[in-house]
Scaffold this active site. Structure first.
Site, PDB file in Angstrom:
ATOM      1  N   CYS A 125      20.160 -24.953  46.177  1.00  0.00           N
ATOM      2  CA  CYS A 125      19.864 -25.181  47.600  1.00  0.00           C
ATOM      3  C   CYS A 125      20.451 -24.029  48.436  1.00  0.00           C
ATOM      4  O   CYS A 125      20.199 -22.866  48.139  1.00  0.00           O
ATOM      5  CB  CYS A 125      20.379 -26.550  48.020  1.00  0.00           C
ATOM      6  SG  CYS A 125      19.779 -27.118  49.636  1.00  0.00           S
ATOM      7  N   ASP A 183       8.839 -29.009  46.424  1.00  0.00           N
ATOM      8  CA  ASP A 183      10.005 -28.871  47.295  1.00  0.00           C
ATOM      9  C   ASP A 183       9.552 -28.574  48.718  1.00  0.00           C
ATOM     10  O   ASP A 183       9.061 -27.473  48.998  1.00  0.00           O
ATOM     11  CB  ASP A 183      10.897 -27.742  46.773  1.00  0.00           C
ATOM     12  CG  ASP A 183      12.192 -27.585  47.561  1.00  0.00           C
ATOM     13  OD1 ASP A 183      12.330 -28.204  48.639  1.00  0.00           O
ATOM     14  OD2 ASP A 183      13.071 -26.839  47.087  1.00  0.00           O
ATOM     15  N   HIS A 214      12.838 -30.968  45.398  1.00  0.00           N
ATOM     16  CA  HIS A 214      14.100 -30.339  45.763  1.00  0.00           C
ATOM     17  C   HIS A 214      15.251 -31.104  45.118  1.00  0.00           C
ATOM     18  O   HIS A 214      15.190 -32.321  44.940  1.00  0.00           O
ATOM     19  CB  HIS A 214      14.262 -30.347  47.284  1.00  0.00           C
ATOM     20  CG  HIS A 214      15.417 -29.539  47.778  1.00  0.00           C
ATOM     21  ND1 HIS A 214      15.424 -28.171  47.753  1.00  0.00           N
ATOM     22  CD2 HIS A 214      16.614 -29.922  48.311  1.00  0.00           C
ATOM     23  CE1 HIS A 214      16.568 -27.727  48.254  1.00  0.00           C
ATOM     24  NE2 HIS A 214      17.310 -28.770  48.592  1.00  0.00           N
TER      25      HIS A 214
END
Length: 243
Positions: A125, A183, A214
């Protein structure tokens, strides 16, 4: 390989930075990896990720990425309040402060007898973004960037330090990117933009897109994909042990 853990507080220009150290029980020097967390800092899934890497024979440092903005030891919950606080922190901290954080960790590694001088970076991330940021340091030889956010959008405060993707041509590291096609934080248009800029910068990179959402590496919650996570750990082992 068994793993020992400890905590150190490193001095940086922006204040003390707590770093979790995951050290394999090895009898000879080994490569090191700077592991960058999500916005929630060093949660249980991040700690388990660090232990997994260290168990492969890697000396792993995990910094509290927003140490300027939180008390040492702060871990944000995987809920709306934690997400809001973490996002506010990432929009507050200038990118140049991560550069000085990296210098502090590299300086610390230089004093460790277990480090053999080879260095990689990995993150998920925002941590994927920070792994790429770390690859701007000349000591970093490889970076594994997992669904890195805020690269295509230039949404992090840069100042004189410059946006990370705009500076990627400075990196001499081998770069590996892994994205989930489902994502929403890095949609297809964003992925194509990142890929195009990497190609224009003429850097060495591998590119993977998988059928995942994600945070598919986070081993808590319904988005976790154990099979993909195992595949990623295999790629990480190959990348960092062959630097």
């Amino acid at each position: 390989m068994q793993v020992q853990t400890s905590v150190v507080d490193l001095t940086t220009p922006t204040g003390p930075m707590r770093v979790a150290v995951y050290q394999p029980k090895a009898d000879k020097p080994c490569p090191a990896v700077l592991l960058y967390s999500e916005i929630f800092q060093i949660t249980a899934p991040i700690a388990r990720m660090a232990a997994m890497l260290a168990g492969q024979g890697l000396l792993v440092l995990v910094p509290e990425v927003f140490h300027e903005l939180n008390a040492p030891g702060t871990v944000l919950a995987y809920d709306d309040a934690g997400k809001d606080k973490g996002n506010q922190d990432k929009w507050t901290k200038p990118l140049g402060q991560y550069d000085s954080d990296n210098r502090a960790m590299i300086h610390f590694l230089g004093k460790q007898p277990l480090w053999n001088g080879r260095l990689g970076a990995m993150g998920v991330c925002i941590g994927g973004h920070l792994a790429l940021r770390a690859a701007l340091q000349p000591e970093v030889q490889a970076a594994l960037c997992l669904y890195p956010t805020d690269l295509h959008s230039d949404t992090l405060p840069a100042g004189d330090a410059g946006q990370t993707l705009a500076r990627v041509g400075e990196s001499q590291a081998r770069l590996v990117f892994i994205f989930g096609r489902q994502d929403p934080h890095v949609p297809e248009t964003g992925r194509r933009q990142i890929q195009q800029q990497l190609q224009q910068a003429c850097v060495s990179f591998d590119w993977h897109e998988v059928n995942a959402e994600h945070a598919f590496m986070r081993d808590e919650g319904e988005r976790y994909d154990p099979a993909l996570a195992l595949w990623v750990y295999q790629r990480a082992r190959e990348l960092f042990l062959q630097m």
